[in-house]
Design a protein around this motif. Structure first.
Motif, PDB file in Angstrom:
ATOM      1  N   GLN A 197     -49.921  53.179  20.900  1.00 24.41           N
ATOM      2  CA  GLN A 197     -51.293  52.693  20.923  1.00 24.41           C
ATOM      3  C   GLN A 197     -51.365  51.311  21.576  1.00 24.41           C
ATOM      4  O   GLN A 197     -50.370  50.589  21.661  1.00 24.41           O
ATOM      5  N   SER A 198     -52.570  50.941  22.003  1.00 22.39           N
ATOM      6  CA  SER A 198     -52.732  49.674  22.711  1.00 22.39           C
ATOM      7  C   SER A 198     -54.131  49.125  22.519  1.00 22.39           C
ATOM      8  O   SER A 198     -55.078  49.862  22.211  1.00 22.39           O
ATOM      9  N   MET A 199     -54.271  47.800  22.691  1.00 27.45           N
ATOM     10  CA  MET A 199     -55.589  47.160  22.678  1.00 27.45           C
ATOM     11  C   MET A 199     -55.573  45.999  23.653  1.00 27.45           C
ATOM     12  O   MET A 199     -54.504  45.484  24.007  1.00 27.45           O
ATOM     13  N   ALA A 200     -56.751  45.602  24.112  1.00 25.02           N
ATOM     14  CA  ALA A 200     -56.869  44.450  25.004  1.00 25.02           C
ATOM     15  C   ALA A 200     -58.009  43.568  24.533  1.00 25.02           C
ATOM     16  O   ALA A 200     -59.020  44.049  24.004  1.00 25.02           O
ATOM     17  N   PHE A 201     -57.828  42.264  24.746  1.00 21.80           N
ATOM     18  CA  PHE A 201     -58.810  41.265  24.347  1.00 21.80           C
ATOM     19  C   PHE A 201     -59.151  40.434  25.576  1.00 21.80           C
ATOM     20  O   PHE A 201     -58.308  39.715  26.110  1.00 21.80           O
ATOM     21  N   PRO A 297     -62.105  50.379  13.353  1.00 21.13           N
ATOM     22  CA  PRO A 297     -60.760  50.968  13.353  1.00 21.13           C
ATOM     23  C   PRO A 297     -60.264  51.229  14.760  1.00 21.13           C
ATOM     24  O   PRO A 297     -61.033  51.581  15.658  1.00 21.13           O
ATOM     25  N   VAL A 298     -58.958  51.040  14.955  1.00 19.72           N
ATOM     26  CA  VAL A 298     -58.330  51.449  16.211  1.00 19.72           C
ATOM     27  C   VAL A 298     -58.392  52.974  16.260  1.00 19.72           C
ATOM     28  O   VAL A 298     -58.094  53.649  15.261  1.00 19.72           O
ATOM     29  N   PRO A 299     -58.794  53.577  17.386  1.00 21.23           N
ATOM     30  CA  PRO A 299     -58.892  55.040  17.447  1.00 21.23           C
ATOM     31  C   PRO A 299     -57.585  55.724  17.069  1.00 21.23           C
ATOM     32  O   PRO A 299     -56.496  55.212  17.346  1.00 21.23           O
TER      33      PRO A 299
END
Length: 311
Positions: A197-201, A297-299
């Motif tokens: 999983q990943s996220m960006a800001f 929530p993160v998917p």
């Protein structure tokens, strides 16, 4: 059980409003906690949201405009006051070292050695810890600014039915995972790919290469949308994005969930629908217009059988 969610601490831009605190975002990622852009009032917002100083393992500052960093002294002093025992990494633009030091030592208090500085510079800065990769890339703003991306490595998920079919259980499962095979049975026979999983800001910036590189394929994109399209010229002049541009980025990058935030004080809650509608002209995925103290929530992981899918 995985515990991954974004806790929105503040959603205003330069000027806080009655309904919106200055910036602040806490990403809970299993046993790690990433605090992004703690603006003025973040310590109070953390208490309201039930976020403890002990929850913070990394602080990420995109740039040294006040709405993104004036909460640092309170957060750091709280880390010291509460006796946080673990290291807290602090990432920030290297060119803002003087501002970091002023904020880090803003007042007299019983200090802590647990906060360790990690200034970022150049085109790519990468930090690896606890199986995660944290990447910083430059953005386009009147002062040096960096966006951040968090990536979990891909791996494999064990399939219980296949393990049972081959009579593998208990400690044998761990041995199979470590060695890649157990007797004649290979890891591939009893598992399937598990995409990390990943996220960006992405905060204060015009459209630039860094925005697109940070957003590419992430599960969760938290991105500024300071203005609506009628103020597009003003947005570009001051180094900001519109909601429509944020939606365009999310669509082109194949983002799974889009969180719009960092709203100009000229807009109220009645304008939230307009932000969502602008972003939706380009992006057909899940759009969240952030509000203070909201939890996002993160998917959940994609089904490996279907693979990555663009909205």
């Amino acid at each position: 059980m995985s515990n991954r969610e974004l806790i929105v601490l503040g959603t205003s831009s330069a000027v806080p409003t009655r309904a919106r605190n200055h910036n602040g975002y806490f990403l809970r990622w299993d046993d790690q906690g990433f605090l992004f852009d703690p603006g003025e009032g973040t310590q109070r917002q953390m208490r309201l949201a039930g976020v403890s100083a002990h929850d913070v393992t990394t602080i990420c500052v995109t740039h040294f405009h006040g709405d993104h960093c004036l909460g640092l002294p309170g957060v750091i002093q709280r880390i010291a006051r509460d006796g946080v025992p673990h290291e807290v990494r602090a990432l920030y633009p290297a060119s803002g070292e003087d501002y970091w030091l002023r904020l880090r030592h803003a007042t007299a208090f019983a200090d802590t050695s647990k906060v360790t500085p990690h200034p970022v510079e150049g085109e790519v800065t990468t930090l690896r810890s606890a199986g995660l990769t944290l990447t910083a890339r430059p953005l386009s703003h009147p002062v040096d600014a960096y966006g951040y991306r968090l990536d979990e490595p891909s791996g494999r998920r064990m399939i219980p039915a296949e393990l049972a079919r081959y009579g593998i259980s208990g400690a044998q499962v761990g041995e199979l995972q470590r060695e890649g095979r157990l007797g004649a049975v290979t890891l591939e026979q009893v598992s399937e790919p598990r995409r990390g999983q990943s996220m960006a800001f992405v905060m204060d910036t015009r459209l630039c290469d860094g925005v697109h590189a940070l957003a590419e394929g992430v599960d969760l994109l938290v991105i500024e949308s300071t203005f609506l399209t009628p103020e597009a010229a003003l947005a570009h002049e001051y180094g900001h994005l519109t909601a429509a541009q944020a939606g365009q980025v999310a669509a082109e990058a194949g983002v799974r969930k889009l969180v719009l935030t960092h709203f100009s004080e000229r807009y109220g809650h009645d304008d939230e629908r307009r932000f969502a509608e602008e972003a939706a002209k380009a992006y057909a995925g899940d759009i969240v217009v952030a509000r203070d103290l909201m939890r996002v929530p993160v998917p959940k992981r994609r089904n490996p059988a279907t693979g990555p899918s663009r909205p």
